[in-house]
Design a protein around this motif. Structure first.
Motif, PDB file in Angstrom:
ATOM      1  N   ALA A  24       0.827  -1.203   0.000  1.00  7.08           N
ATOM      2  CA  ALA A  24       0.000   0.000   0.000  1.00  7.08           C
ATOM      3  C   ALA A  24       0.864   1.256   0.000  1.00  7.08           C
ATOM      4  N   SER A  25       0.345   2.276  -0.635  1.00  6.22           N
ATOM      5  CA  SER A  25       1.011   3.577  -0.633  1.00  6.22           C
ATOM      6  C   SER A  25      -0.044   4.669  -0.594  1.00  6.22           C
ATOM      7  N   GLY A  26       0.403   5.874  -0.301  1.00  2.85           N
ATOM      8  CA  GLY A  26      -0.517   7.001  -0.249  1.00  2.85           C
ATOM      9  C   GLY A  26      -1.050   7.281   1.139  1.00  2.85           C
ATOM     10  N   ARG A  27      -1.257   6.233   1.901  1.00  2.00           N
ATOM     11  CA  ARG A  27      -1.767   6.363   3.262  1.00  2.00           C
ATOM     12  C   ARG A  27      -1.491   5.056   3.995  1.00  2.00           C
ATOM     13  N   ALA A  28      -1.290   5.157   5.281  1.00  3.45           N
ATOM     14  CA  ALA A  28      -1.079   3.942   6.074  1.00  3.45           C
ATOM     15  C   ALA A  28      -2.361   3.128   6.147  1.00  3.45           C
ATOM     16  N   ILE A  29      -2.212   1.824   6.048  1.00  7.54           N
ATOM     17  CA  ILE A  29      -3.375   0.930   6.102  1.00  7.54           C
ATOM     18  C   ILE A  29      -3.539   0.286   7.466  1.00  7.54           C
ATOM     19  N   ALA A  30      -2.791   0.772   8.449  1.00  5.76           N
ATOM     20  CA  ALA A  30      -2.801   0.135   9.763  1.00  5.76           C
ATOM     21  C   ALA A  30      -4.188   0.091  10.392  1.00  5.76           C
ATOM     22  N   SER A  31      -5.061   1.019  10.047  1.00  8.18           N
ATOM     23  CA  SER A  31      -6.390   1.055  10.657  1.00  8.18           C
ATOM     24  C   SER A  31      -7.446   0.348   9.820  1.00  8.18           C
ATOM     25  N   TYR A  32      -7.065  -0.144   8.658  1.00  8.17           N
ATOM     26  CA  TYR A  32      -8.023  -0.769   7.752  1.00  8.17           C
ATOM     27  C   TYR A  32      -8.073  -2.275   7.940  1.00  8.17           C
TER      28      TYR A  32
END
Length: 125
Positions: A24-32
């Protein structure tokens, strides 16, 4: 916006293993919550596996349970799908997707807001 890019798909013989990655790029996916879906020619898209934001909760379809393992490394912003004991019926385009519901990722494609383009997995007998 989150961009997802899958890799690791290739042709393999039945009984073999593959490890797919979803970067993933552009934003962290840690919360998804994250999911892997697949679609074979002429068939509907189907859910393969999901994983909660912290990796604690996982779901597998009956078709892959016991053979596939989903995992994630939030520090690397990457989700993985380890596929063992592959069968010809696993042949499909595999796509990863992100769900805003991080604690309990949903099982329908419509719930997912970001999608990768997919990587082809071909299993020959």
């Amino acid at each position: 916006q989150v961009q997802l890019v899958e890799s690791g798909g290739r042709s393999v013989q039945a009984g073999g293993s593959l490890r797919l990655s979803c970067a993933a790029s552009g934003r962290a996916i840690a919360s998804y919550g994250m999911g892997w879906f697949r679609q074979a020619p002429g068939k509907e898209r189907e859910l393969v596996a999901t994983i909660s934001w912290n990796g604690v909760s996982q779901y597998y379809s009956d078709a892959v349970k016991g053979r596939f393992t989903i995992s994630r490394d939030n520090a690397k912003n990457t989700v993985y799908l380890q596929m063992n004991s592959l069968k010809p019926e696993d042949t499909a385009v595999y796509r990863c997707a992100a769900d805003f519901n991080g604690g309990s990722p949903r099982r329908t494609p419509d719930a997912y807001v970001y999608w990768g383009q997919g990587t082809q997995v071909t299993v020959s007998s």
